[in-house]
Design a protein around this motif. Structure first.
Motif, PDB file in Angstrom:
ATOM      1  N   THR A 184      32.797  -8.588   8.365  1.00  0.00           N
ATOM      2  CA  THR A 184      32.604  -8.713   9.813  1.00  0.00           C
ATOM      3  C   THR A 184      32.160 -10.130  10.135  1.00  0.00           C
ATOM      4  OG1 THR A 184      31.998  -6.392  10.058  1.00  0.00           O
ATOM      5  CG2 THR A 184      31.320  -7.875  11.799  1.00  0.00           C
ATOM      6  N   ILE A 185      32.830 -10.751  11.078  1.00  0.00           N
ATOM      7  CA  ILE A 185      32.478 -12.101  11.521  1.00  0.00           C
ATOM      8  C   ILE A 185      31.605 -11.981  12.757  1.00  0.00           C
ATOM      9  CG2 ILE A 185      33.373 -14.275  12.414  1.00  0.00           C
ATOM     10  CD1 ILE A 185      35.769 -13.983  10.691  1.00  0.00           C
ATOM     11  N   MET A 186      30.398 -12.532  12.695  1.00  0.00           N
ATOM     12  CA  MET A 186      29.452 -12.465  13.804  1.00  0.00           C
ATOM     13  C   MET A 186      28.960 -13.859  14.148  1.00  0.00           C
ATOM     14  SD  MET A 186      27.054  -9.174  12.949  1.00  0.00           S
ATOM     15  CE  MET A 186      27.650  -7.507  13.114  1.00  0.00           C
ATOM     16  N   GLY A 187      28.343 -13.964  15.316  1.00  0.00           N
ATOM     17  CA  GLY A 187      27.780 -15.239  15.722  1.00  0.00           C
ATOM     18  C   GLY A 187      27.669 -15.363  17.220  1.00  0.00           C
ATOM     19  N   HIS A 188      27.182 -16.524  17.660  1.00  0.00           N
ATOM     20  CA  HIS A 188      26.980 -16.790  19.079  1.00  0.00           C
ATOM     21  C   HIS A 188      28.317 -17.044  19.772  1.00  0.00           C
ATOM     22  CE1 HIS A 188      24.482 -17.846  22.511  1.00  0.00           C
ATOM     23  NE2 HIS A 188      25.203 -18.936  22.690  1.00  0.00           N
ATOM     24  N   VAL A 189      28.318 -16.867  21.090  1.00  0.00           N
ATOM     25  CA  VAL A 189      29.533 -17.079  21.860  1.00  0.00           C
ATOM     26  C   VAL A 189      29.978 -18.535  21.750  1.00  0.00           C
ATOM     27  CG1 VAL A 189      28.221 -17.508  23.976  1.00  0.00           C
ATOM     28  CG2 VAL A 189      30.600 -16.774  24.123  1.00  0.00           C
ATOM     29  N   ASP A 190      31.280 -18.720  21.642  1.00  0.00           N
ATOM     30  CA  ASP A 190      31.905 -20.039  21.613  1.00  0.00           C
ATOM     31  C   ASP A 190      31.484 -20.873  20.402  1.00  0.00           C
ATOM     32  OD1 ASP A 190      33.740 -21.799  22.686  1.00  0.00           O
ATOM     33  OD2 ASP A 190      32.206 -22.967  23.728  1.00  0.00           O
ATOM     34  N   HIS A 191      31.113 -20.210  19.311  1.00  0.00           N
ATOM     35  CA  HIS A 191      30.821 -20.938  18.075  1.00  0.00           C
ATOM     36  C   HIS A 191      32.023 -20.961  17.143  1.00  0.00           C
ATOM     37  CE1 HIS A 191      26.153 -21.365  17.871  1.00  0.00           C
ATOM     38  NE2 HIS A 191      26.673 -21.794  19.009  1.00  0.00           N
ATOM     39  N   GLY A 192      33.172 -20.402  17.593  1.00  0.00           N
ATOM     40  CA  GLY A 192      34.400 -20.541  16.839  1.00  0.00           C
ATOM     41  C   GLY A 192      34.715 -19.408  15.891  1.00  0.00           C
ATOM     42  N   LYS A 193      34.264 -18.200  16.214  1.00  0.00           N
ATOM     43  CA  LYS A 193      34.514 -17.066  15.313  1.00  0.00           C
ATOM     44  C   LYS A 193      36.000 -16.706  15.281  1.00  0.00           C
ATOM     45  CE  LYS A 193      31.782 -14.397  17.560  1.00  0.00           C
ATOM     46  NZ  LYS A 193      31.504 -15.434  18.573  1.00  0.00           N
ATOM     47  N   THR A 194      36.582 -16.493  16.458  1.00  0.00           N
ATOM     48  CA  THR A 194      37.999 -16.109  16.499  1.00  0.00           C
ATOM     49  C   THR A 194      38.886 -17.255  16.010  1.00  0.00           C
ATOM     50  OG1 THR A 194      37.521 -14.658  18.364  1.00  0.00           O
ATOM     51  CG2 THR A 194      39.812 -15.217  17.990  1.00  0.00           C
ATOM     52  N   ARG A 195      38.510 -18.481  16.315  1.00  0.00           N
ATOM     53  CA  ARG A 195      39.288 -19.634  15.831  1.00  0.00           C
ATOM     54  C   ARG A 195      39.242 -19.693  14.306  1.00  0.00           C
ATOM     55  NH1 ARG A 195      40.740 -24.321  18.644  1.00  0.00           N
ATOM     56  NH2 ARG A 195      42.307 -25.430  17.413  1.00  0.00           N
ATOM     57  N   LEU A 196      38.095 -19.378  13.745  1.00  0.00           N
ATOM     58  CA  LEU A 196      37.973 -19.361  12.291  1.00  0.00           C
ATOM     59  C   LEU A 196      38.834 -18.260  11.689  1.00  0.00           C
ATOM     60  CD1 LEU A 196      36.606 -20.336   9.688  1.00  0.00           C
ATOM     61  CD2 LEU A 196      34.717 -18.773  10.193  1.00  0.00           C
ATOM     62  N   LEU A 197      38.807 -17.079  12.300  1.00  0.00           N
ATOM     63  CA  LEU A 197      39.630 -15.989  11.793  1.00  0.00           C
ATOM     64  C   LEU A 197      41.115 -16.296  11.971  1.00  0.00           C
ATOM     65  CD1 LEU A 197      39.660 -13.202  10.545  1.00  0.00           C
ATOM     66  CD2 LEU A 197      39.492 -12.214  12.820  1.00  0.00           C
ATOM     67  N   ASP A 198      41.460 -16.966  13.060  1.00  0.00           N
ATOM     68  CA  ASP A 198      42.861 -17.376  13.264  1.00  0.00           C
ATOM     69  C   ASP A 198      43.304 -18.326  12.155  1.00  0.00           C
ATOM     70  OD1 ASP A 198      43.160 -15.870  15.506  1.00  0.00           O
ATOM     71  OD2 ASP A 198      42.690 -17.478  16.899  1.00  0.00           O
ATOM     72  N   ALA A 199      42.406 -19.240  11.827  1.00  0.00           N
ATOM     73  CA  ALA A 199      42.762 -20.185  10.776  1.00  0.00           C
ATOM     74  C   ALA A 199      42.939 -19.466   9.442  1.00  0.00           C
ATOM     75  CB  ALA A 199      41.683 -21.261  10.660  1.00  0.00           C
ATOM     76  N   ILE A 200      42.125 -18.461   9.181  1.00  0.00           N
ATOM     77  CA  ILE A 200      42.258 -17.704   7.941  1.00  0.00           C
ATOM     78  C   ILE A 200      43.554 -16.908   7.943  1.00  0.00           C
ATOM     79  CG2 ILE A 200      41.243 -15.842   6.580  1.00  0.00           C
ATOM     80  CD1 ILE A 200      38.499 -16.803   7.481  1.00  0.00           C
TER      81      ILE A 200
END
Length: 708
Positions: free
Chosen positions: A207-223
């Protein structure tokens, strides 16, 4: 025609052998002269009357040997109710007692009574072998609440009643209720494996967690080397996505299942649900922004779930990035980096540049192998978690499920929460049809009869009939719990307070969203809005899918506002809403929804006013004006004296008169609208004439205070 009257006097009857013997004319035999009753009538015959057999006194026997007397009653006859006097009836009325409800309630000695959520007084009475009416009476008279015998009660009411009666009322948790329900069908969710089970390794759920706009979805997209950000409103993930990636390692390729949770604070419930199904958490922190409130919130969820944590320090290529600062901040919360002598792996990555991704996946697998043993039995009926669900216009209810054990196949009878059905099709994260899904694999399932709730457990059962029965009983259980929670505690005092309900304003809402997780999160955020006790917020309906005519009809009948989150009206619903004057609001980002509803609630509040002083004037002289009254010749000491403003008269520091009005204001011979500080004027207070020199006239007005 008649025989001649025989001798015997004028009293002889025709057809009789002769006159009645004994005495005067008309006398009956067997008595004294003058006619006594009780003598036997002689039997005889005649052309007109037959004699009565069995002579003797009438009071001796009835007909046929038992003839009663003239005024008597045979001892063996039926009793006749006598008429009661007024005094007797009044006495009986006074002796009547008021009717009682039930036969009383037995007191307990601390015995434990287990009740489900939303249980009624009838359920409680059944547990303690009492009369439900007696419990209604106890609640009404002792607890000052109005509850019917079959009405769902709140947990607090049941526990208060139990304490009053000497019982230890224990409210069964939803998990215990569900376990008992499945046990009746010889089923169990998440049972331990036996020795004969064939366990196989399963991929970790990350599970990827974190603060808003810290790049969670962008990181998962890159993966995943896909682009989902463009489909999200405002670049924010609005609902959970589950995906599976393949990472090459020595000796082959390993699979990892990723769950992306939203970072906005309104989606706390969704993020918490993501932590419940995960094996390992990747905490994403922006190197240029550091630790934020939602970072700590996500960390608390992960620590509460007791899962390993890997920290991904994102945006290290951005100007002002300081990865060392992030490591130092997280040390305060128990996450100590390995380079500082701790056990938590920190990886510096850049989702935009694509750097550090391989190291991050390696760190996830290393942490998984070191801390967890992930095995599952693939040969049993499938079980798992419904990550997300939505109503698709062409395919019907579609649920994203994560299989935790067993193998899910097409054609299986499945039940998830209060939804059931048969698996008609399964799709992987790339939209490809697959025939089966093993442990640790997320898939989209088609075939449910309705939309399951996000976070509901799902399991495969042997028959459609069993799945339907389990779903229906879960629906009834949740309905009772919802009725109990939505019913406010109505006390006897509230009955009279409701007559003045105009002091309380209520905003009714209907929530419709594209996925169940979004609806749940929006509802959770809206219910947290606090604007005081004067205004209440009530969500009368929530659902997944487009806005229908039924929603508009319900809103029209309930004076409700419809909130559509990423959905639009279908068919004639839009025209019907215009016709019925139903307010329908559409949102794609939750920020706007929360802000508008909060503003609407504050707008429904009654305004708060405070007294604001305008000016003061000292009375120097009092003039008597005919037909007008006394006029105070005054000097304005502070502020401004305005015509028609409210005023009070103060004498020696004591308010003499309040709620006065400056009805006339003059400066010399001219009328004035206002007179400022340092000027003289004449002030008339209408019909109030008790004005003396050295009095002080204060003018004031009520000003509205803007709500925070």
């Amino acid at each position: 025609m008649f025989p001649s009257r025989p001798a015997g006097g004028p009293s002889a009857r025709p057809g009789m052998p002769g006159a009645r013997p004994g005495g005067a004319p008309g006398a009956r035999p067997g008595g004294p002269a003058g006619g006594g009753y009780g003598g036997a009538r002689p039997g005889g015959g005649g052309p007109s009357f037959a004699g009565r057999p069995g002579g003797g006194p009438r009071g001796g026997a009835a007909r046929g040997g038992a003839t009663p007397g003239a005024f008597g009653r045979a001892s063996g006859g039926r009793p006749v109710r006598g008429r009661k006097s007024k005094k007797q009836r009044r006495q009986e009325f006074d002796n009547l007692s008021a009717p009682t409800m039930g036969g009383g309630v037995s007191r307990g000695n601390g015995e434990a009574v287990r009740l489900p959520r939303g249980a009624s007084l009838a359920d409680f009475a059944d547990r303690i072998d009492a009369n439900p009416g007696s419990l209604v009476q106890v609640v009404f008279t002792e607890l000052n609440e109005m509850v019917t015998a079959t009405q769902s009660c709140t947990d607090e009411t049941l526990q208060l009643l139990g304490t009053h009666l000497g019982y230890d009322v224990q409210i069964v948790t939803p998990e215990e209720e569900d376990a008992a329900l499945l046990e009746r069908f010889d089923l169990a969710f998440g049972a331990d494996y036996d020795d004969a089970a064939t366990l196989v390794a399963r991929p970790p759920v990350v599970t990827i967690m974190g603060h808003v706009d810290h790049g969670k979805t962008r990181l998962l997209d890159a993966i995943r080397q896909t682009d989902v950000v463009k489909a999200e409103a405002g670049g924010i993930t609005q609902h959970i996505g589950a995906y599976q990636v393949h990472h090459p390692v020595e000796g082959g390729v390993r699979e990892l299942t990723f769950i992306d949770t939203p970072g906005h604070e309104a989606f706390t419930a969704m993020r918490a649900r993501g932590a419940k199904v995960t094996d390992i958490v990747v905490l994403v922190v922006a190197a240029d922004d550091g630790v934020k409130p939602q970072t700590i919130e996500a960390l608390n969820h992960a620590q509460a779930a007791e899962v390993p944590i890997v920290v991904a320090v994102n945006k290290v290529d951005k100007e002002g990035a300081d990865p060392a600062k992030v490591r130092g901040q997280l040390t305060e919360y128990g996450l100590v980096a390995e380079e500082y002598g701790g056990t938590t792996m920190f990886v510096d990555v850049s989702a935009k540049a694509g750097s550090g991704l391989e190291e991050l996946l390696d760190a996830i697998l290393l942490t998984t192998d070191a801390a967890l043993e992930l095995f599952a039995d693939a040969g049993v009926d499938a079980q798992g978690i419904a990550i997300e669900a939505r109503l698709d216009k062409g395919r019907g209810p579609v649920a994203t499920v994560l299989v935790t054990r067993g193998t899910l196949r097409i054609g299986d009878s499945i039940v998830a929460g209060d939804a059931f059905g048969r698996v008609r099709a399964m799709l992987n994260e790339r939209g490809e049809n697959i025939a089966e899904a093993g442990p640790g694999q997320p898939v989209q399932v088609l075939g449910f009869t309705n939309v399951p709730g996000a976070g509901d457990n799902f399991l495969v059962v042997g028959e459609d009939r069993v799945a339907r029965q389990i779903a229906e009983q879960r629906q009834a259980r949740e309905r009772n719990a919802a009725l109990a929670s939505s019913r406010g505690r109505m006390s006897l005092e509230d009955v009279f307070a409701k007559m003045e309900q105009g002091k309380v304003t209520q905003l009714n809402l209907i929530l419709k969203g594209d996925v169940s997780g979004s609806v749940e999160a929006v509802e959770d955020a809206l219910l947290k809005i606090d604007v005081g006790d004067e205004v209440s917020l009530r969500i009368i309906h929530r659902g997944v899918g487009s806005i229908t005519e039924n929603d508009v009809t319900l809103a029209s009948a309930s004076d409700a506002v419809i909130l559509g989150f990423n959905v639009r009206p279908e068919g004639n619903a839009r025209d019907m809403a215009v016709k019925e004057h139903v307010d329908v609001r559409y949102y794609s980002v939750i920020y706007a929804a929360i802000e508008e509803i909060e503003a609407a609630l504050k707008g429904m509040l009654k305004p708060i006013y405070k007294e604001a002083q305008l000016g003061t004037a000292e009375v120097r002289e009092v003039f008597r004006v005919p037909k007008i009254g006394n006029v105070a010749g005054s000097l304005v000491r502070s502020g401004t004296i305005r015509r028609n403003s409210r005023a009070r008269l103060v004498r020696d520091g004591v308010v003499v008169a309040d709620n006065l009005t400056v009805e006339s204001l003059r400066r010399f011979k001219d009328d004035a609208t206002e007179v400022r500080e340092g000027y003289e004027c004449g002030i008339g207070l209408g019909s109030f004439n008790d004005i003396k020199p050295e009095d002080v006239i204060e003018t004031w007005e009520m000003q509205e205070i803007p709500r925070a």
